[in-house]
Scaffold this motif. Sequence first.
Motif, PDB file in Angstrom:
ATOM      1  N   LEU A   1     100.689 -15.179  -2.759  1.00 41.36           N
ATOM      2  CA  LEU A   1      99.740 -14.336  -2.035  1.00 41.36           C
ATOM      3  C   LEU A   1      99.647 -12.968  -2.696  1.00 41.36           C
ATOM      4  CD1 LEU A   1      97.858 -14.086   0.412  1.00 41.36           C
ATOM      5  CD2 LEU A   1      99.816 -13.250   1.731  1.00 41.36           C
TER       6      LEU A   1
ATOM      7  N   TYR B   1     105.365 -18.592  -1.084  1.00 39.61           N
ATOM      8  CA  TYR B   1     104.053 -18.251  -0.535  1.00 39.61           C
ATOM      9  C   TYR B   1     103.773 -16.759  -0.718  1.00 39.61           C
ATOM     10  CZ  TYR B   1      99.942 -18.470   2.425  1.00 39.61           C
ATOM     11  OH  TYR B   1      98.642 -18.409   2.874  1.00 39.61           O
ATOM     12  N   GLU B   2     104.786 -15.935  -0.460  1.00 35.93           N
ATOM     13  CA  GLU B   2     104.599 -14.498  -0.609  1.00 35.93           C
ATOM     14  C   GLU B   2     104.348 -14.114  -2.063  1.00 35.93           C
ATOM     15  OE1 GLU B   2     108.097 -12.896   1.187  1.00 35.93           O
ATOM     16  OE2 GLU B   2     107.496 -13.493   3.216  1.00 35.93           O
TER      17      GLU B   2
ATOM     18  N   THR C   1      99.099 -19.176   8.342  1.00 34.81           N
ATOM     19  CA  THR C   1     100.029 -19.059   7.224  1.00 34.81           C
ATOM     20  C   THR C   1     101.399 -19.614   7.594  1.00 34.81           C
ATOM     21  OG1 THR C   1     100.508 -16.766   7.874  1.00 34.81           O
ATOM     22  CG2 THR C   1      98.847 -17.096   6.169  1.00 34.81           C
TER      23      THR C   1
ATOM     24  N   SER D   1      93.231 -11.219   4.610  1.00 37.11           N
ATOM     25  CA  SER D   1      94.474 -10.670   5.151  1.00 37.11           C
ATOM     26  C   SER D   1      94.462  -9.152   5.260  1.00 37.11           C
ATOM     27  CB  SER D   1      95.666 -11.120   4.301  1.00 37.11           C
ATOM     28  OG  SER D   1      95.878 -12.498   4.444  1.00 37.11           O
TER      29      SER D   1
ATOM     30  N   VAL E   1      93.755 -14.922   1.327  1.00 33.95           N
ATOM     31  CA  VAL E   1      93.763 -13.806   0.383  1.00 33.95           C
ATOM     32  C   VAL E   1      92.603 -12.862   0.669  1.00 33.95           C
ATOM     33  CG1 VAL E   1      93.545 -13.162  -2.051  1.00 33.95           C
ATOM     34  CG2 VAL E   1      94.932 -15.149  -1.401  1.00 33.95           C
TER      35      VAL E   1
ATOM     36  N   SER F   1      97.861 -13.180  -6.042  1.00 29.58           N
ATOM     37  CA  SER F   1      96.412 -13.342  -5.877  1.00 29.58           C
ATOM     38  C   SER F   1      95.732 -12.009  -5.571  1.00 29.58           C
ATOM     39  CB  SER F   1      96.125 -14.347  -4.764  1.00 29.58           C
ATOM     40  OG  SER F   1      96.652 -15.614  -5.088  1.00 29.58           O
TER      41      SER F   1
ATOM     42  N   CYS G   1      90.578 -18.690  -1.620  1.00 31.88           N
ATOM     43  CA  CYS G   1      91.486 -18.692  -0.468  1.00 31.88           C
ATOM     44  C   CYS G   1      91.075 -17.606   0.516  1.00 31.88           C
ATOM     45  CB  CYS G   1      92.916 -18.473  -0.938  1.00 31.88           C
ATOM     46  SG  CYS G   1      94.114 -18.418   0.409  1.00 31.88           S
TER      47      CYS G   1
END
Length: 202
Positions: free
Chosen positions: A175, A171-172, A137, A119, A116, A178, A113
């Motif tokens: 993320l 999602y948070e 996102t 960011s 990841v 990860s 990703c």
Amino acid sequence: MDMNAKHSETRNHILRTGRIAIAQKGFTALGLAELLRVADVPKGSFYHYFKSKEHFGCIVITEYIEEYAQTLDALLDSSKGTVAQQLLDYFTDWIETQSGDIVSADAPPEARCLVVKLSAEIADLSVEMREALHRGTSELISRLAAIIDKGFTDGSITSDQSSTQLAECLYEVWLGASLLEKLRQDGTSFETALCLSRRLLQ
């Protein structure tokens, strides 16, 4: 092959090889000279398609998000059980594809990703790339929210949160898991994220 098709093929080749290189090394560590070498194109060809390395990075992010959104839609196929189960299957697939930190030279760009990967790296480096990631996102969270709405309809998701709030939370969680997995590399972050996702969805 006509000239327009050749130009499109060259541009796509630079984007694909560059995306793999970014997945391996990160954006800042990938110098322009190395990017040109791995893509096997002269500097003039690069600047014909991209105003700068930063512009190139923004396009890589935008196209990655577009392709990933299509992958998300395909994974979350309404014919494969309840929406809650589809989402849990999706997160299980996330674990399988995002564990570890090695990307082979011939691996598809989707193997890791880029959200990841990039960011933390580019948030303070490039306003344009940060905004591209933010837009991307937000789009992915909107896709998840639309899917969660279907879960409310089929009764498999009964959260007190709105679909948007639940999508953002999920999602948070993934993320963050990860990013932590990159440090731990023992699977515990993903195990915790999957347990929390089950509670949120069911």
